[in-house]
Design an enzyme around this catalytic site. Structure first.
Site, short mmCIF file in Angstrom:
data_model
loop_
_atom_site.label_atom_id
_atom_site.label_comp_id
_atom_site.label_asym_id
_atom_site.label_seq_id
_atom_site.Cartn_x
_atom_site.Cartn_y
_atom_site.Cartn_z
N LYS A 236 21.71 38.50 39.36
CA LYS A 236 20.62 37.53 39.20
C LYS A 236 20.79 36.30 40.06
CE LYS A 236 19.21 38.74 34.55
NZ LYS A 236 19.49 38.49 33.13
N ASP B 274 34.71 39.78 49.94
CA ASP B 274 35.41 38.52 49.70
C ASP B 274 34.37 37.49 50.13
OD1 ASP B 274 36.81 36.10 50.06
OD2 ASP B 274 38.69 37.21 50.19
N HIS B 275 33.69 36.89 49.16
CA HIS B 275 32.50 36.12 49.57
C HIS B 275 32.84 34.90 50.42
CE1 HIS B 275 33.47 34.14 45.73
NE2 HIS B 275 32.98 33.06 46.30
N HIS C 58 40.87 34.92 48.70
CA HIS C 58 40.23 33.89 49.53
C HIS C 58 41.22 33.03 50.32
CE1 HIS C 58 37.06 35.19 46.96
NE2 HIS C 58 37.40 34.45 45.92
N ALA D 167 22.91 45.53 37.27
CA ALA D 167 21.73 44.80 37.76
C ALA D 167 21.19 43.78 36.76
CB ALA D 167 20.63 45.79 38.12
P1 NAD Z 1 28.22 40.46 34.04
O1 NAD Z 1 29.08 40.67 32.85
O2 NAD Z 1 27.25 39.33 34.04
O3 NAD Z 1 27.37 41.79 34.26
C1 NAD Z 1 27.86 43.08 34.01
C2 NAD Z 1 26.79 44.15 34.25
O4 NAD Z 1 27.35 45.42 34.04
C3 NAD Z 1 25.57 44.07 33.36
O5 NAD Z 1 24.42 44.38 34.13
C4 NAD Z 1 25.83 45.18 32.34
O6 NAD Z 1 24.64 45.75 31.82
C5 NAD Z 1 26.54 46.20 33.19
N1 NAD Z 1 27.36 47.11 32.38
C6 NAD Z 1 28.43 46.78 31.62
N2 NAD Z 1 28.94 47.90 31.02
C7 NAD Z 1 28.18 48.94 31.42
C8 NAD Z 1 28.21 50.34 31.15
N3 NAD Z 1 29.13 50.92 30.36
N4 NAD Z 1 27.27 51.13 31.76
C9 NAD Z 1 26.35 50.56 32.58
N5 NAD Z 1 26.28 49.26 32.87
C10 NAD Z 1 27.18 48.44 32.29
O7 NAD Z 1 29.17 40.41 35.32
P2 NAD Z 1 28.97 39.59 36.71
O8 NAD Z 1 29.36 38.17 36.52
O9 NAD Z 1 27.62 39.88 37.26
O10 NAD Z 1 30.12 40.21 37.62
C11 NAD Z 1 30.04 41.52 38.16
C12 NAD Z 1 31.16 41.73 39.16
O11 NAD Z 1 31.04 40.76 40.20
C13 NAD Z 1 32.56 41.57 38.60
O12 NAD Z 1 33.42 42.44 39.29
C14 NAD Z 1 32.91 40.13 38.96
O13 NAD Z 1 34.29 39.93 39.06
C15 NAD Z 1 32.24 40.01 40.31
N6 NAD Z 1 31.94 38.65 40.73
C16 NAD Z 1 31.03 37.89 40.03
C17 NAD Z 1 30.72 36.61 40.47
C18 NAD Z 1 29.70 35.77 39.75
O14 NAD Z 1 29.33 34.74 40.31
N7 NAD Z 1 29.22 36.15 38.59
C19 NAD Z 1 31.34 36.11 41.61
C20 NAD Z 1 32.25 36.90 42.31
C21 NAD Z 1 32.52 38.16 41.85
#
Ligand code: NAD
Length: 490
Positions: A19, A177-178, A240, A13
């Site tokens: 966010k 799959d967004h 995608h 989160a």
């Molecule tokens: P991020 O690195 O920004 O966030 C990771 C989160 O995981 C953080 O809240 C962190 O505190 C938490 N975390 C990490 N290790 C932890 C642990 N051991 N215990 C508890 N919490 C832990 O990653 P993101 O960019 O938000 O991506 C998250 C997922 O969404 C991934 O699978 C990514 O491939 C997918 N995704 C992201 C986007 C994007 O736009 N950012 C788009 C498509 C898919």
């Protein structure tokens, strides 16, 4: 409108996805009245935060994404936080207590959605703990939403699937799959199945080829470490691109429901001709961006990016020719291409129709333009149909005209964001726009054959396209050898 009650537990989160996408999307649903007051969100991440600090950060993300934010305080009052180590059993016990309290407090009817928005290596562990520590013992529904990537190849995807299937049944798993949440991707079905003029032509007798492009201008940014293990084939094609091809090529389902649509998509993936070994170099082209100029600024080559191997063999561009061996599509190539640091950010589908049997309007040396149907997915949303009409004031001369439908302007409001739709679908229990395991497995087996060749042979010519271009020359040759060319997407 349906307003399902429930708890949404977001793992990760404090991350980027939560966010930028999840909090703003939930807020939009709330404002539209698609979320009842019977909802609560528990944010879970490693960092220690109080509920108030978490609520403040949710507020900030909504304010950054959305201009009009009334009732924001009411909205964030539904948010709670738990600092959590995903491998620690006692921490799940605490989480279970929080969930039960919220269930009573907000009358959540025992419904729970677990949203895994964090690094994929934790997906399996979290799902297992949710079961063994009792969080999935609910009186209502339980659903797991899981982000990409779903595995690294077929084998790891199977392994992950087996782990999450211990805690959730297939119909409780919502694999994101967004692209499937995007308005115009969903519109592919409507264009095809709600119009009398396209479906009769939607086959190898009238369509000469289909081109699917998804280009980005951004480079790898901060994701070098992840991208090095992935590349464009795994990051974009497996999910995608193949999903868009499946929607374009599927047979009309007998009903527009989850099971029927998914089963038609699966048939397309089964009919896709396997490409392996020596065939790979003829049907697929890989690319990697070199330095270049974008918007007047010099940008570095992929190999110079942070956390990237200076001799990296990772592809940042893929073009390919797919063939679907069934009655409808035999002989019609589906060309796909996707990459980073390309000339424009654009996702578009071009359906090129066959030429008319004989051209009455020009001499033999000049050709008539073929009819094209273009589906614009992003950044613009809409459809364009290219026709030929009489040139005004001229006799017997044809000129191309465009019939344009732009989705934005017309509807007079912002179309909902992909994540907003997908979250709402999940709350309502509609899994149509999420990927079924069978689709995941078939796409990985297709893609694995190509990665196997690419991983075992070094790309001699990398980097082979300049930043700010539409990819390597090989991608153009792929179509030229069939007598086609990429229709411009910018
Ligand atoms: P991020 O690195 O920004 O966030 C990771 C989160 O995981 C953080 O809240 C962190 O505190 C938490 N975390 C990490 N290790 C932890 C642990 N051991 N215990 C508890 N919490 C832990 O990653 P993101 O960019 O938000 O991506 C998250 C997922 O969404 C991934 O699978 C990514 O491939 C997918 N995704 C992201 C986007 C994007 O736009 N950012 C788009 C498509 C898919």
């Amino acid at each position: 409108t349906e307003k399902p009650a429930g708890l949404i537990m977001i793992f990760g989160a404090t991350g980027d996805l939560a966010k930028r996408k999840l909090f703003p999307s939930l807020y939009r649903l709330y404002k539209k009245g698609n979320l009842s007051e019977q909802f609560a969100v528990v944010g879970v991440a490693r960092r220690p935060l109080t509920n108030e600090e978490f609520q403040a950060s949710v507020k900030t993300s909504v304010e950054n994404a959305i201009e009009d934010h009334k009732d924001l305080d009411d909205f964030v009052s539904h948010f709670y936080y738990h600092s959590h180590d995903v491998t620690d059993s006692s921490s799940y016990q605490t989480l279970k207590g929080i969930a039960s309290d919220l269930d009573r407090h907000y009358s959540l009817e025992g419904n729970r959605i677990f949203y895994l928005a964090m690094a994929p290596e934790f997906f399996g562990t979290i799902a297992e703990h949710l079961k063994t520590d009792g969080l999935t013992d609910v009186s209502g529904f339980k659903r797991l939403v899981i982000e990409k990537p779903f595995g690294h190849d077929l084998e790891s995807a199977k392994e992950l699937n087996e782990r999450i299937r211990k805690a959730f049944s297939e119909d409780e798993i919502y694999r994101i799959d967004h692209y499937l949440g995007k308005e115009m991707v969903q519109n592919i079905e409507v264009i095809r199945f709600a119009n009398a003029i396209f479906e009769p032509l939607w086959n190898n007798r009238y369509i000469s080829n289909i081109q699917v492009t998804s280009s980005e201008v951004l480079g790898v940014e901060e994701r070098g470490r992840y991208y090095e293990t992935s590349g464009a084939l795994r990051d974009m094609v497996q999910n995608h691109m193949l999903q868009m091809v499946a929607l374009l090529a599927m047979e009309p389902p007998i009903r527009l429901n989850t099971d029927e649509i998914r089963s038609e998509k699966v048939k397309v993936l089964r009919a896709m001709r396997t490409i392996k070994g020596d065939e790979v170099k003829d049907a697929f082209v890989r690319g990697q961006y070199g330095a270049g100029e974008m918007d007047g600024n010099a940008v570095p080559a992929y190999r110079k990016e942070t956390m990237v191997n200076p001799e990296s063999n990772t592809e940042t561009f893929v073009a390919g020719k797919l063939l679907i061996d069934n009655f409808r599509w035999a002989g019609v190539p589906f060309y796909i291409r996707t990459g980073k640091r390309m000339a424009a950010k654009s996702t578009k589908i071009v359906i090129q129709f066959k030429d008319i049997p004989m051209n009455l309007y020009y001499g033999t040396e000049q050709t008539l333009n073929p009819n094209l149907l273009v589906i614009h997915i992003q950044p613009e949303e809409g459809i364009t149909l290219y026709l030929n009409a009489q040139k005004s004031g001229q006799n017997m001369e044809a000129t191309p005209v465009k019939l344009n439908f732009a989705n934005k302007g017309t509807a007079g409001m912002n179309t909902p964001e992909a994540y907003e739709r997908l979250l709402y679908d999940c709350m309502r229990g509609d899994a149509t726009n999420f990927t079924h395991w069978n689709e995941v497995a078939l796409s990985w087996s297709f893609v694995d054959n190509i990665s196997e060749v690419w991983e075992n042979t070094k790309a001699e010519n990398f980097p082979n396209y300049e930043s700010g271009t539409m990819g390597p020359r090989g991608a153009d040759l792929l179509l030229e050898k069939d007598g086609f060319f990429w229709w411009p997407v910018t």
